[in-house]
Design a protein around this motif. Sequence first.
Motif, PDB file in Angstrom:
ATOM      1  N   ALA A 273       0.793  -1.258  -0.062  1.00  0.00           N
ATOM      2  CA  ALA A 273       0.121  -0.088  -0.064  1.00  0.00           C
ATOM      3  C   ALA A 273       0.820   1.129  -0.089  1.00  0.00           C
ATOM      4  CB  ALA A 273      -0.909   0.108   1.282  1.00  0.00           C
ATOM      5  N   LYS A 274       1.908   1.276   0.929  1.00  0.00           N
ATOM      6  CA  LYS A 274       2.809   2.451   0.772  1.00  0.00           C
ATOM      7  C   LYS A 274       3.347   2.699  -0.329  1.00  0.00           C
ATOM      8  CE  LYS A 274       3.976   2.849   5.699  1.00  0.00           C
ATOM      9  NZ  LYS A 274       4.978   2.647   6.865  1.00  0.00           N
ATOM     10  N   THR A 275       4.052   1.690  -1.025  1.00  0.00           N
ATOM     11  CA  THR A 275       4.575   1.791  -2.330  1.00  0.00           C
ATOM     12  C   THR A 275       3.978   2.238  -3.368  1.00  0.00           C
ATOM     13  OG1 THR A 275       6.158  -0.011  -1.645  1.00  0.00           O
ATOM     14  CG2 THR A 275       6.372   0.639  -3.894  1.00  0.00           C
ATOM     15  N   LEU A 276       2.660   1.823  -3.545  1.00  0.00           N
ATOM     16  CA  LEU A 276       1.815   2.130  -4.453  1.00  0.00           C
ATOM     17  C   LEU A 276       1.439   3.875  -4.207  1.00  0.00           C
ATOM     18  CD1 LEU A 276      -0.432   1.945  -6.825  1.00  0.00           C
ATOM     19  CD2 LEU A 276      -2.025   1.446  -4.931  1.00  0.00           C
ATOM     20  N   ALA A 277       1.314   4.293  -3.067  1.00  0.00           N
ATOM     21  CA  ALA A 277       1.099   5.587  -2.630  1.00  0.00           C
ATOM     22  C   ALA A 277       2.367   6.383  -2.982  1.00  0.00           C
ATOM     23  CB  ALA A 277       0.516   5.878  -1.219  1.00  0.00           C
ATOM     24  N   ARG A 278       3.525   5.984  -2.752  1.00  0.00           N
ATOM     25  CA  ARG A 278       4.673   6.744  -3.120  1.00  0.00           C
ATOM     26  C   ARG A 278       4.919   6.852  -4.308  1.00  0.00           C
ATOM     27  NH1 ARG A 278       9.437   7.461   1.297  1.00  0.00           N
ATOM     28  NH2 ARG A 278       8.407   7.176   3.243  1.00  0.00           N
ATOM     29  N   SER A 279       4.508   5.973  -5.117  1.00  0.00           N
ATOM     30  CA  SER A 279       4.602   6.058  -6.879  1.00  0.00           C
ATOM     31  C   SER A 279       3.752   7.109  -7.600  1.00  0.00           C
ATOM     32  CB  SER A 279       4.284   4.489  -7.234  1.00  0.00           C
ATOM     33  OG  SER A 279       5.292   3.666  -6.502  1.00  0.00           O
ATOM     34  N   ILE A 280       2.898   7.537  -6.576  1.00  0.00           N
ATOM     35  CA  ILE A 280       2.030   8.600  -7.211  1.00  0.00           C
ATOM     36  C   ILE A 280       2.259   9.963  -6.602  1.00  0.00           C
ATOM     37  CG2 ILE A 280      -0.400   9.136  -7.889  1.00  0.00           C
ATOM     38  CD1 ILE A 280      -1.040   6.205  -7.730  1.00  0.00           C
ATOM     39  N   ASP A 281       2.358  10.965  -7.319  1.00  0.00           N
ATOM     40  CA  ASP A 281       2.621  12.367  -6.885  1.00  0.00           C
ATOM     41  C   ASP A 281       1.101  12.839  -6.186  1.00  0.00           C
ATOM     42  OD1 ASP A 281       3.615  14.697  -5.710  1.00  0.00           O
ATOM     43  OD2 ASP A 281       4.054  15.608  -7.804  1.00  0.00           O
ATOM     44  N   CYS A 282       0.637  12.319  -5.315  1.00  0.00           N
ATOM     45  CA  CYS A 282      -0.626  12.854  -4.806  1.00  0.00           C
ATOM     46  C   CYS A 282      -0.606  12.837  -3.253  1.00  0.00           C
ATOM     47  CB  CYS A 282      -1.704  12.236  -5.298  1.00  0.00           C
ATOM     48  SG  CYS A 282      -1.714  10.297  -4.814  1.00  0.00           S
TER      49      CYS A 282
END
Length: 352
Positions: free
Chosen positions: A84-93
């Motif tokens: 979950a964290k990696t998916l979130a960090r991969s997006i600039d949001c």
Amino acid sequence: MDGHQGGVDQAGGSVSALRPLHHAESPEPMEAGRFKAACERILASIGQVVDGQAEAARLALTVLLAQGHLLVEDVPGVGKTMLAKTLARSIDCSVSRIQFTPDLLPSDVTGVSIYNQATRQFEFRPGAVFANIVIGDEINRASAKTQSALLECMEEHQVTVDGTSYVLSEPFMVVATQNPIEMEGTYPLPEAQRDRFMARISMGYPDAAAEAEMLESHQSESPLLRVEPVVDAAEIRAMIATVKDVFVSAPVRDYTVELGRATRASERIRLGASPRAVLQLLRAAKARAALAGRDFVLPDDVAAMAPEVLTHRLVLDRRASGSGLTAAAVLRAVVDSVPIPITGQSGARRHG
């Protein structure tokens, strides 16, 4: 927030007054080449941190592009929160993380109105859901009252506090984790809450090669610290518009409906797939087709997404559960019983 932080770690997010939906501008679909390249960048970013979980990463991206929410359920230590964290960090949001605990309050999740003595007015302080991606860690450790605070925002992408509604920024996705083994001090998600999650996945243990690679890459520091955004929120919105534009033929649509109805007609299932589940199954199939480079859905897309989208929603009959059958096994039999329509790839997309 209300004097109680409750394990909330919020990074950004915006609050806006509720506006009529038709005022929102729809982004243009992304060109096929750009869409494919963006997907590959996101999956590569996740792959450099979460070893041996390519299918889980792909499903997480599928759910995001289908505008759904993801429940990651497995034993401790297999990388649920890391995914979950990696998916979130991969997006600039904007991203927020909620550590669900028994003392977490609904206001920690949604927000609360606080009286400002200087202005003599109540001011709204936004909660952790005001972010593009909300990571809910161990969601079943919070009480049912706090869990229910997510119902409105997951379904309607808005939050209502003290009679005032606030729109959540797009994209909006909840990625929640839970441990199905440990029952002490937990509150099982009710059916209505599970039905809000588009898909549920179990990551499982990595193979020997992936585990060895993990030991090598995680020795000095977490590779999560090196993850940089590879797409931004505007690109994700365009990718979502691309998925919405994927064509669904009448036979595929009817096949999706029949799958849902078959779960309700099964003697082994007490509670079958809801109309919401059928709709989310089709949306997930459209996202799967787009990730495969197609602008139309095949029956195989629907059948392939059925286990992740429908299994966690089913409640088995007492006799079925008592005989040792699992929801996954029953669903496989249901899917096999529904005839697959014959659709040719040529002419599958509308012309003109």
